[in-house]
Design a protein around this motif. Sequence first.
Motif, PDB file in Angstrom:
ATOM      1  N   ARG A   1      29.745 -17.370  21.725  1.00 32.16           N
ATOM      2  CA  ARG A   1      30.718 -17.455  22.816  1.00 32.16           C
ATOM      3  C   ARG A   1      30.910 -16.107  23.501  1.00 32.16           C
ATOM      4  NH1 ARG A   1      33.148 -21.604  19.546  1.00 32.16           N
ATOM      5  NH2 ARG A   1      34.245 -20.068  18.261  1.00 32.16           N
ATOM      6  N   LEU A   2      30.876 -15.022  22.736  1.00 34.03           N
ATOM      7  CA  LEU A   2      30.974 -13.688  23.338  1.00 34.03           C
ATOM      8  C   LEU A   2      29.804 -13.451  24.293  1.00 34.03           C
ATOM      9  CD1 LEU A   2      32.237 -10.834  23.517  1.00 34.03           C
ATOM     10  CD2 LEU A   2      30.828 -10.199  21.543  1.00 34.03           C
ATOM     11  N   CYS A   3      28.616 -13.828  23.864  1.00 30.92           N
ATOM     12  CA  CYS A   3      27.441 -13.679  24.740  1.00 30.92           C
ATOM     13  C   CYS A   3      27.614 -14.480  26.026  1.00 30.92           C
ATOM     14  CB  CYS A   3      26.180 -14.133  24.004  1.00 30.92           C
ATOM     15  SG  CYS A   3      25.732 -13.158  22.552  1.00 30.92           S
ATOM     16  N   GLN A   4      28.069 -15.717  25.890  1.00 33.14           N
ATOM     17  CA  GLN A   4      28.207 -16.586  27.055  1.00 33.14           C
ATOM     18  C   GLN A   4      29.277 -16.095  28.019  1.00 33.14           C
ATOM     19  OE1 GLN A   4      28.946 -20.372  25.232  1.00 33.14           O
ATOM     20  NE2 GLN A   4      26.845 -20.598  24.444  1.00 33.14           N
ATOM     21  N   ARG A   5      30.400 -15.588  27.487  1.00 31.34           N
ATOM     22  CA  ARG A   5      31.484 -15.132  28.357  1.00 31.34           C
ATOM     23  C   ARG A   5      31.038 -14.035  29.305  1.00 31.34           C
ATOM     24  NH1 ARG A   5      34.816 -15.605  23.890  1.00 31.34           N
ATOM     25  NH2 ARG A   5      34.697 -13.360  23.424  1.00 31.34           N
ATOM     26  N   HIS A   6      30.109 -13.208  28.853  1.00 31.73           N
ATOM     27  CA  HIS A   6      29.720 -12.045  29.655  1.00 31.73           C
ATOM     28  C   HIS A   6      28.270 -12.127  30.140  1.00 31.73           C
ATOM     29  CE1 HIS A   6      33.516 -10.255  28.583  1.00 31.73           C
ATOM     30  NE2 HIS A   6      33.269 -10.450  27.298  1.00 31.73           N
ATOM     31  N   SER A   7      27.701 -13.333  30.086  1.00 33.63           N
ATOM     32  CA  SER A   7      26.316 -13.533  30.545  1.00 33.63           C
ATOM     33  C   SER A   7      25.388 -12.495  29.922  1.00 33.63           C
ATOM     34  CB  SER A   7      26.251 -13.449  32.075  1.00 33.63           C
ATOM     35  OG  SER A   7      27.082 -14.424  32.667  1.00 33.63           O
ATOM     36  N   ALA A   8      25.573 -12.272  28.635  1.00 34.17           N
ATOM     37  CA  ALA A   8      24.788 -11.284  27.906  1.00 34.17           C
ATOM     38  C   ALA A   8      23.924 -11.985  26.868  1.00 34.17           C
ATOM     39  CB  ALA A   8      25.707 -10.278  27.218  1.00 34.17           C
ATOM     40  N   THR A   9      22.755 -11.433  26.636  1.00 33.38           N
ATOM     41  CA  THR A   9      21.886 -11.964  25.593  1.00 33.38           C
ATOM     42  C   THR A   9      22.327 -11.422  24.239  1.00 33.38           C
ATOM     43  OG1 THR A   9      20.343 -10.113  25.767  1.00 33.38           O
ATOM     44  CG2 THR A   9      19.966 -12.024  27.222  1.00 33.38           C
ATOM     45  N   PRO A  10      21.940 -12.080  23.141  1.00 31.74           N
ATOM     46  CA  PRO A  10      22.250 -11.515  21.819  1.00 31.74           C
ATOM     47  C   PRO A  10      21.723 -10.099  21.655  1.00 31.74           C
ATOM     48  CG  PRO A  10      21.580 -13.800  21.595  1.00 31.74           C
ATOM     49  CD  PRO A  10      21.353 -13.440  23.033  1.00 31.74           C
ATOM     50  N   PHE A  11      20.556  -9.805  22.259  1.00 29.30           N
ATOM     51  CA  PHE A  11      20.017  -8.447  22.185  1.00 29.30           C
ATOM     52  C   PHE A  11      21.004  -7.442  22.758  1.00 29.30           C
ATOM     53  CE2 PHE A  11      17.896  -4.941  24.361  1.00 29.30           C
ATOM     54  CZ  PHE A  11      17.154  -4.382  23.338  1.00 29.30           C
ATOM     55  N   MET A  12      21.606  -7.745  23.897  1.00 30.48           N
ATOM     56  CA  MET A  12      22.529  -6.820  24.544  1.00 30.48           C
ATOM     57  C   MET A  12      23.754  -6.567  23.670  1.00 30.48           C
ATOM     58  SD  MET A  12      22.383  -8.369  28.410  1.00 30.48           S
ATOM     59  CE  MET A  12      20.838  -8.505  29.320  1.00 30.48           C
TER      60      MET A  12
ATOM     61  N   ALA B   1      30.821   7.249  27.453  1.00 34.78           N
ATOM     62  CA  ALA B   1      31.864   8.195  27.838  1.00 34.78           C
ATOM     63  C   ALA B   1      33.193   7.488  28.052  1.00 34.78           C
ATOM     64  CB  ALA B   1      31.447   8.929  29.119  1.00 34.78           C
ATOM     65  N   GLY B   2      34.267   8.170  27.668  1.00 35.36           N
ATOM     66  CA  GLY B   2      35.608   7.653  27.916  1.00 35.36           C
ATOM     67  C   GLY B   2      36.147   6.717  26.869  1.00 35.36           C
ATOM     68  N   ASP B   3      35.469   6.600  25.720  1.00 36.16           N
ATOM     69  CA  ASP B   3      35.926   5.692  24.664  1.00 36.16           C
ATOM     70  C   ASP B   3      36.256   4.315  25.241  1.00 36.16           C
ATOM     71  OD1 ASP B   3      36.642   4.812  22.144  1.00 36.16           O
ATOM     72  OD2 ASP B   3      38.694   5.602  22.268  1.00 36.16           O
ATOM     73  N   PRO B   4      35.258   3.630  25.813  1.00 33.70           N
ATOM     74  CA  PRO B   4      35.532   2.344  26.473  1.00 33.70           C
ATOM     75  C   PRO B   4      35.859   1.253  25.465  1.00 33.70           C
ATOM     76  CG  PRO B   4      33.186   2.696  26.337  1.00 33.70           C
ATOM     77  CD  PRO B   4      33.828   3.962  25.816  1.00 33.70           C
ATOM     78  N   SER B   5      36.376   0.147  25.971  1.00 36.52           N
ATOM     79  CA  SER B   5      36.505  -1.034  25.120  1.00 36.52           C
ATOM     80  C   SER B   5      35.109  -1.579  24.860  1.00 36.52           C
ATOM     81  CB  SER B   5      37.349  -2.100  25.818  1.00 36.52           C
ATOM     82  OG  SER B   5      36.669  -2.594  26.968  1.00 36.52           O
ATOM     83  N   PHE B   6      34.992  -2.417  23.823  1.00 34.66           N
ATOM     84  CA  PHE B   6      33.667  -2.966  23.544  1.00 34.66           C
ATOM     85  C   PHE B   6      33.195  -3.837  24.705  1.00 34.66           C
ATOM     86  CE2 PHE B   6      30.683  -6.087  21.871  1.00 34.66           C
ATOM     87  CZ  PHE B   6      29.754  -5.244  21.284  1.00 34.66           C
ATOM     88  N   ARG B   7      34.123  -4.544  25.330  1.00 37.01           N
ATOM     89  CA  ARG B   7      33.734  -5.372  26.480  1.00 37.01           C
ATOM     90  C   ARG B   7      33.133  -4.516  27.592  1.00 37.01           C
ATOM     91  NH1 ARG B   7      35.804  -6.526  31.305  1.00 37.01           N
ATOM     92  NH2 ARG B   7      37.647  -5.251  30.894  1.00 37.01           N
ATOM     93  N   ASP B   8      33.754  -3.384  27.893  1.00 33.73           N
ATOM     94  CA  ASP B   8      33.235  -2.517  28.946  1.00 33.73           C
ATOM     95  C   ASP B   8      31.883  -1.929  28.557  1.00 33.73           C
ATOM     96  OD1 ASP B   8      35.410  -3.041  30.515  1.00 33.73           O
ATOM     97  OD2 ASP B   8      36.507  -1.230  29.944  1.00 33.73           O
ATOM     98  N   LEU B   9      31.744  -1.565  27.271  1.00 33.48           N
ATOM     99  CA  LEU B   9      30.447  -1.053  26.831  1.00 33.48           C
ATOM    100  C   LEU B   9      29.376  -2.122  26.973  1.00 33.48           C
ATOM    101  CD1 LEU B   9      28.597   1.048  25.511  1.00 33.48           C
ATOM    102  CD2 LEU B   9      29.324   0.158  23.283  1.00 33.48           C
ATOM    103  N   LEU B  10      29.709  -3.362  26.619  1.00 30.86           N
ATOM    104  CA  LEU B  10      28.735  -4.446  26.731  1.00 30.86           C
ATOM    105  C   LEU B  10      28.275  -4.620  28.179  1.00 30.86           C
ATOM    106  CD1 LEU B  10      27.134  -6.801  25.633  1.00 30.86           C
ATOM    107  CD2 LEU B  10      29.215  -8.204  25.730  1.00 30.86           C
ATOM    108  N   LEU B  11      29.197  -4.501  29.119  1.00 27.33           N
ATOM    109  CA  LEU B  11      28.812  -4.615  30.532  1.00 27.33           C
ATOM    110  C   LEU B  11      27.891  -3.473  30.937  1.00 27.33           C
ATOM    111  CD1 LEU B  11      32.214  -5.740  32.121  1.00 27.33           C
ATOM    112  CD2 LEU B  11      30.270  -7.153  31.397  1.00 27.33           C
ATOM    113  N   ARG B  12      28.159  -2.266  30.414  1.00 22.10           N
ATOM    114  CA  ARG B  12      27.264  -1.139  30.691  1.00 22.10           C
ATOM    115  C   ARG B  12      25.875  -1.404  30.106  1.00 22.10           C
ATOM    116  NH1 ARG B  12      30.980   4.192  29.137  1.00 22.10           N
ATOM    117  NH2 ARG B  12      32.865   3.562  30.271  1.00 22.10           N
ATOM    118  N   VAL B  13      25.840  -1.873  28.863  1.00 19.75           N
ATOM    119  CA  VAL B  13      24.545  -2.142  28.217  1.00 19.75           C
ATOM    120  C   VAL B  13      23.810  -3.249  28.951  1.00 19.75           C
ATOM    121  CG1 VAL B  13      23.492  -3.042  26.103  1.00 19.75           C
ATOM    122  CG2 VAL B  13      25.287  -1.307  25.954  1.00 19.75           C
ATOM    123  N   ARG B  14      24.527  -4.266  29.382  1.00 19.61           N
ATOM    124  CA  ARG B  14      23.869  -5.348  30.128  1.00 19.61           C
ATOM    125  C   ARG B  14      23.227  -4.809  31.403  1.00 19.61           C
ATOM    126  NH1 ARG B  14      27.546  -9.903  32.798  1.00 19.61           N
ATOM    127  NH2 ARG B  14      27.728  -8.220  34.315  1.00 19.61           N
TER     128      ARG B  14
END
Length: 465
Positions: free
Chosen positions: A55-66, A117-130
């Motif tokens: 569900r986390l992957c789906q919410r952010h249109s991210a693959t399991p790899f990301m 940088a900036g000690d982001p939330s995990f959600r924000d980091l995931l968007l950066r990685v995506r």
Amino acid sequence: GGGVLAEQLAWWRERLADAPDLDLPADHRRPAAASFRGATRPMPPAPVAMADFRRLCQRHSATPFMVLLAVFETLLYCYTGQEDFVVGTAVANRRLRELEDLIGLFVNTLALRAGLAGDPSFRDLLLRVRGETVEAFARQDLPFERLVAELGIPRHSGRSPLFQTFFLLQNAPLSSLPLPGLTLSGIERQRETAEFDLVVSLRDTPDAVAGDWTFRTDLFEAATVIRMARQFGVLLAGAVADEESRLSELPLLAESERHQLRHEWNAAPEPAWTGPVHELLAAQAVRTPEAVAVVCRGEALSYRELDRRAGRLAGRLRALGVGPEAPVALSMDRSLEMIVGLLGIWKAGGAYLPLDPAYPPERLGFMLESSGARVLLVQEGRVPFEPQENWAGEVLALPPGGDLPSAPAEPRATGPDHLAYILYTSGSTGRPKGVPVTHRALANFLASMRKQPGLAPEDVLVAVT
């Protein structure tokens, strides 16, 4: 065509410009020349509900790899404190349908730059990685060897260029391959080599995230890598449970490890005394006034005399404005004056800042300015350095033995959480930083010394701490 590769090369050049090496703490010093000896340890299945992971992957249109790469980058950040580094990965490089059935090695290596940088939330980091992953995978045609050559990265025999950790995810497990009269299937083999410092190869199955961690045995002990693999699973579970947590807030230790740290390894009872240490000395002066407190170069001070001289100095310091939390610099050789000085600072309510006279004057001046100290205590006839012209403090010299002709003052009310002293780091990783220590922490230290190695009234200690 050449235009496509030129565009990809330009993008990679800009993206990887000035990329730093990852300084991952190791168990052993990095050898001058890497041997590539390695070992592999399995990672236990991550303690995460796979339905929540999907569900986390789906919410952010991210693959399991990301998602898993974001967790791996977080783990490296926790170990190194670095917000900028590069992680390697592999792509099948069969984007054309015509290549799918061909036999041969088409795999290419990609360098993914992490930005935390900036000690982001995990959600924000995931968007950066995506975003980073999508951009990089769209430019996977450029051969990695050419990229390294074009970037002009210096080669070192003990470190791989551009990145030192490698991350893989297998989400298409190999099934057995039937042939006429034969059935081919994969077998597990123990790896004895490691191309990089750390290679994490995970498997995403319907039931769990697990995998293997391969490491250079020249650098790491197996126990260290096993611990890192277990902590990866804890981080993943924490990120899935609360994606809004900042990276610094995500759990790294399992509940059993937290219990061990808090209750098993730190189960010592509170010391009987947590107040300011100079009050302990004053109480000792009442109990054994004539007992020897300190000896230096053939001279001795009793507890009564040491307490009296420290009280006189405290009166002088109080007149100079010293009170609770006020740092007072102390730059003296090991001497009776040094002991009188630090106790007098405490009686005045202040905290002492030791300035070793053997240090370069520039470093001493920096610590004096950085600490905010407005009084500098020295020995009479010796000023180890000249404070900067813009320093608006006062230099106070103690005569031999530290006995000032001054009326004593009542000790300032000092609590256990007030500063006792400030120590500066070496500055080997940047500018030196002042580390404050409270009276409570010092009282804990003294209580532990009393228990182990154990101190008795007749013991004599060399002043080395």
